[in-house]
Each structure stands twice: as structure tokens, then as C-alpha cells.
Design a protein around this motif. Structure first.
Motif, PDB file in Angstrom:
ATOM      1  N   SER A 172      44.139  31.066  52.281  1.00 10.58           N
ATOM      2  CA  SER A 172      43.474  31.553  53.436  1.00 10.58           C
ATOM      3  C   SER A 172      42.747  33.027  53.170  1.00 10.58           C
ATOM      4  N   ASP A 173      43.424  33.948  52.483  1.00 10.79           N
ATOM      5  CA  ASP A 173      42.717  35.224  52.181  1.00 10.79           C
ATOM      6  C   ASP A 173      41.522  35.038  51.198  1.00 10.79           C
ATOM      7  N   ASN A 174      41.603  33.860  50.599  1.00 11.95           N
ATOM      8  CA  ASN A 174      40.715  33.558  49.575  1.00 11.95           C
ATOM      9  C   ASN A 174      39.804  32.023  49.610  1.00 11.95           C
ATOM     10  N   SER A 175      39.491  32.109  51.006  1.00 14.77           N
ATOM     11  CA  SER A 175      38.970  30.641  51.379  1.00 14.77           C
ATOM     12  C   SER A 175      37.520  30.614  51.207  1.00 14.77           C
ATOM     13  N   TRP A 218      33.596  32.516  49.130  1.00 13.92           N
ATOM     14  CA  TRP A 218      33.248  33.100  47.720  1.00 13.92           C
ATOM     15  C   TRP A 218      33.186  34.466  48.284  1.00 13.92           C
ATOM     16  N   THR A 219      32.931  34.840  49.690  1.00 13.99           N
ATOM     17  CA  THR A 219      32.573  36.180  49.758  1.00 13.99           C
ATOM     18  C   THR A 219      34.244  36.938  49.730  1.00 13.99           C
ATOM     19  N   TYR A 220      35.281  36.306  50.279  1.00 15.21           N
ATOM     20  CA  TYR A 220      36.485  36.831  50.116  1.00 15.21           C
ATOM     21  C   TYR A 220      37.009  37.104  48.768  1.00 15.21           C
ATOM     22  N   ILE A 221      36.672  35.979  47.706  1.00 13.57           N
ATOM     23  CA  ILE A 221      37.046  35.898  46.417  1.00 13.57           C
ATOM     24  C   ILE A 221      36.580  37.257  45.745  1.00 13.57           C
ATOM     25  N   ILE A 281      39.036  43.792  43.203  1.00 12.34           N
ATOM     26  CA  ILE A 281      39.747  44.915  42.964  1.00 12.34           C
ATOM     27  C   ILE A 281      41.193  44.790  42.996  1.00 12.34           C
ATOM     28  N   VAL A 282      41.393  43.991  44.055  1.00  7.80           N
ATOM     29  CA  VAL A 282      42.938  43.662  44.596  1.00  7.80           C
ATOM     30  C   VAL A 282      43.423  42.713  43.482  1.00  7.80           C
ATOM     31  N   TYR A 283      42.753  42.116  42.726  1.00  4.12           N
ATOM     32  CA  TYR A 283      43.326  41.119  41.777  1.00  4.12           C
ATOM     33  C   TYR A 283      43.631  42.205  40.501  1.00  4.12           C
TER      34      TYR A 283
END
Length: 456
Positions: free
Chosen positions: A84-87, A89-92, A97-99
């Protein structure tokens, strides 16, 4: 544990600086590379401390570090929440930087200082790649080439774990591989084969072009606006494969791109929609350094209405004493210095040059006794470094186009002084280096260049 890891990684970085061929061929002595890398890391640690003490909620950099623990927990234990946090393309893209922080946490045992050290090494490689390009394209001008290292805002915003560090690194590698492709294309069309002893066609360096395309896609992932601005600049840059690119050709290419963007609805409308959407996302945010910026509504009229504020914000803000943070004063003074250099370069560029003397105006000087006695013209010295490229208008034009378009785009998007400083930092070397190169024959700059050449 963390101190031991820090010592081990610092030692490995030092050995890498000494042994990696890419760094050994940079034209900078290892001791200076060590010093520059140490300064890069220390600046990153200082940024972490300043952000923790003075930035609201410790700034984005500490927020990314905190989110890396949360995302790791969700990845391992609550995968549906991670999805849900990466649902979208904008979130991804926003979580990029978090990744990176999640990966660095595995290597550092969750220590921010070690993360900064590990992140600094590949970014430093990108800085060196950009230095090598500037060294080739601005020959006999170490001051312009080394501007990739010593600009305060560039050091401050790329030494920590931010998108600016990733983008600056990727820009360095992108230009390096494009430069390798351009060099190969400009070589003689035939080369003697060492195997068959006959002339065989020399193929372009397709591997360098493949790397450049891949790096461009990474730039688009981290910030699509930078990738879009790169396209017209890259087209001008690729004109270097021609032996003598004419300035009017470069100007015509730029004019055609501008006219297509303005006049063709299929190009203009998506661009206006993207700019309006990006600006609206910033307008919804709250901050202590907000600047006046009219709202775009997706029409050309709103663009013209916003243009004066965009120019002021993107090119000149924050003015000294404004912005809300004492540290912004240093960046304001830096920006004033850069614009003074640009102004001096523009005056020198457009000042009529004295006409060369006619052949009969002075008696012929006797030929030198030895070939080494011939004097070089002060207006066009030979390159001091091996493999230096001959001066060409294409590369400075591409740098200036990229820098000015990027700064103007920031002015349209961002209404906060602190964010403008951060976003603008990666463009400043591309504005300063070409203009410094124009001033390379001034008396105050010549001895500084000679000193840098001897020391580096």
C-alpha cells in the motif's frame, strides 16, 4: 561495533581511491582525491547534525532514515502495508531514497553516519566523472573543472542522502558516457587493424551509449523534470560528434524545440498540465520560507503571469537576509558571486575583440632556432592535459541551457526558499563552469589556474 564498521569502511574507501583505475586516470593526485573525499564525507556529517538541530522535524533526511525502519518492518512482517505504501508510481519514485536507506542500513547496522559514508563513495565517483568531462571540454582551466567539487551548496546538498546526491552522481556518469560516445564518433572513420594490418572501420562506442540511456532512465526515476530538461541539452551536446558544430545550428535546434513546445498543442498541453500539477503539489505544503508565486491553471496566460516570479525565485532567491534560516545567507552570497561571474563573462563575450594585425603591418619575425622555441598564442593555448578536447561552442551551450532551464523550472514549481536552494544546487556548476572558462585569460585567474594545475 559502529565505530569498528566506520573504520573498516573508511579504510576500504581509501584503498579504492588509490586502486580504482577510473580515479587514477582522473588527473588528480591520490592525496588530493583522499582530501576531497574526506571533505565530502565531513560535509555530509555536518549536514546531518545541522538538519537534526535546526531543520523542522529534523528535515527530510532524518525522515527518510526513520521511514527506512518502518518500511523494512512492513516488508518483512506486514507485506500488505508495504504494498500500500508503494501502490502507485508516484509513491515508488518518492520512496527511492528510503529504499537506498534500507539497503545502507543492512551494511551499517542502522547507523546514519556510516550510511552517509557509504553513500558518499559512489556520489564522489560521479563527481570525478563530471570533473573528467569538464577537464576535457574546458581545457587549460582547472578552476572551471574543479567547480564540481568546491561550490558550497553543491557540497552541502549532495554530500548527504538526498535525491540531489543521486542526481548529481547520475549527471556526472551520464555526461561521462556521452562524452566517451562523442569522442569515439569524432575519431577517424578508419583505423588500422592490429590483427590484419589493414584499415578497418571504427565502430562507435555503443556500450557507452547504452550506459548513457540507462543512466538517463534512472534520472527520470528520481526526478522527471531533470530528465525532461536534459533532452534539449543532450541534443546540443551530441552535436560534438561533428568536427566543427556551427553556433547558428545550435541556435536553430533550440529555437525549433521552443517553437514546437509553444505552438503544437500535442506537446504544449501535456507540458502545461505537468507543470501545473507539480506546482499544485508544492502549493499545498506548509513551510517557513514561502515565497510569493502565482498559481498556474494550465493555460498559457497563467504561465506568462507566473513568469516574472518564476525568474526571480529560480534565479535569485533567497536574497541575503531572507529565507528564514541563518545558513541560507551563505547560499545567497554564493549565488551573488556566481551571477557576478556570469555578468563578467557576458561583458567579455560581447565586447568587440581587437582586429588581428594585417600581414604587412609588422615585419616578419625570424623563425625559431628549435621547434620548442616557437611561442604559443595566448588566445588559444594548447590543452595541458592529455586527450583534452579542442574548444567547441556546443558543450558550453548545452551546460548553460541545462542550468538556466532547470533553474527556471524550479522557479515555476517551488514556492519555498530552502527547497529552491536544494533543487538548484545541482545546476550551479553547469552555470559557473562555462562562464569561468570565458574568463580564463584574465590576470587574476591565470595564476590560480597554474597553481591548481601544479598542485592537482
Amino acid at each position: 561495533m559502529h565505530i569498528l564498521l566506520l573504520i573498516v569502511y573508511a579504510a576500504l574507501a581509501g584503498i579504492g581511491i588509490w586502486k580504482i583505475p577510473f580515479l587514477r586516470k582522473s588527473g588528480i593526485r591520490p592525496r588530493w582525491l583522499w582530501l576531497l573525499f574526506a571533505l565530502h564525507v565531513l560535509t555530509g556529517w555536518a549536514h546531518n547534525w545541522i538538519a537534526y538541530r535546526y531543520f523542522p522535524d529534523h528535515g527530510d533526511i532524518w525522515n527518510y532514515f526513520t521511514l527506512s525502519f518502518l518500511y523494512r518492518h512492513r516488508l518483512l512482517s506486514e507485506f500488505h502495508l508495504f504494498l500500500s505504501d508503494n501502490s502507485t508510481w508516484t509513491y515508488i519514485t518518492h520512496n527511492g531514497i528510503v529504499y537506498i536507506q534500507m539497503l545502507l542500513d543492512l551494511l551499517s547496522a542502522d547507523d546514519m553516519n556510516i550510511n552517509t559514508l557509504l553513500f558518499a563513495f559512489p556520489v564522489f565517483l560521479g563527481n570525478v566523472a563530471l570533473f573528467r568531462v569538464f577537464r576535457r571540454r574546458f581545457p587549460d582551466d582547472s578552476l572551471a573543472a574543479t567547480s564540481v567539487f568546491w561550490l558550497p551548496s553543491v557540497m552541502f546538498w549532495t554530500a548527504c542522502i538526498y535525491r540531489e546526491g543521486m542526481l548529481y552522481m547520475l549527471l556526472g556518469f551520464l555526461l561521462y558516457h556521452l562524452d566517451q560516445f562523442a569522442i569515439r564518433r569524432r575519431r577517424q572513420p578508419f583505423d588500422r587493424s592490429p590483427i590484419h594490418g589493414r584499415h578497418s572501420p571504427l565502430r562507435p562506442d555503443r556500450r557507452a551509449l547504452f550506459y548513457a540511456i540507462f543512466i538517463f532512465l534512472l534520472i527520470a526515476y528520481f526526478r522527471i523534470a531533470v530528465a525532461v530538461i536534459l533532452i534539449p541539452a543532450a541534443l546540443i551536446y551530441c552535436a560534438l560528434r561533428f568536427r566543427k558544430p556551427r553556433p547558428w545550428i545550435l541556435g536553430a535546434v533550440f529555437l525549433v524545440l521552443v517553437l514546437l513546445t509553444i505552438m503544437v498543442p500535442g506537446i504544449r498541453d501535456p507540458v502545461l498540465h505537468a507543470v501545473t500539477t507539480e506546482q499544485s503539489s508544492f502549493q499545498l505544503l506548509e513551510g517557513h520560507s514561502r515565497l510569493p508565486l502565482p498559481t498556474l491553471d494550465g493555460t498559457p496566460a497563467s504561465v506568462w503571469r507566473t513568469l516574472p516570479a518564476a525568474i526571480r525565485n529560480g534565479f535569485f532567491e533567497p536574497l541575503p537576509g531572507l529565507g528564514g534560516q541563518p545558513i541560507y545567507l551563505a547560499f545567497s552570497l554564493e549565488l551573488i558571486f556566481i551571477w557576478l561571474v556570469v555578468l563578467a563573462a557576458a561583458i567579455r563575450f560581447f565586447t568587440p575583440k581587437p582586429a588581428p594585425a594585417t600581414p604587412g603591418a609588422a615585419p616578419h619575425s625570424p623563425a625559431p632556432a628549435t621547434p620548442g622555441a616557437a611561442s604559443h598564442s595566448s588566445s588559444s593555448p594548447g590543452p595541458s592535459s592529455p586527450g583534452a578536447a579542442s574548444p567547441s561552442p556546443a558543450f558550453p551551450a548545452a551546460c548553460l541551457l541545462f542550468a538556466l532551464a532547470g533553474m527556471l523550472t524550479i522557479g515555476f514549481f517551488v514556492p519555498f526558499a530552502g527547497t529552491i536552494i536544494r533543487y538548484r544546487s545541482i545546476y550551479l556548476p553547469f552555470l559557473l563552469a562555462p562562464t569561468l572558462h570565458t574568463l580564463r585569460y584574465l590576470r587574476p585567474i591565470q595564476p590560480l589556474n597554474r597553481w591548481l594545475i601544479n598542485k592537482l
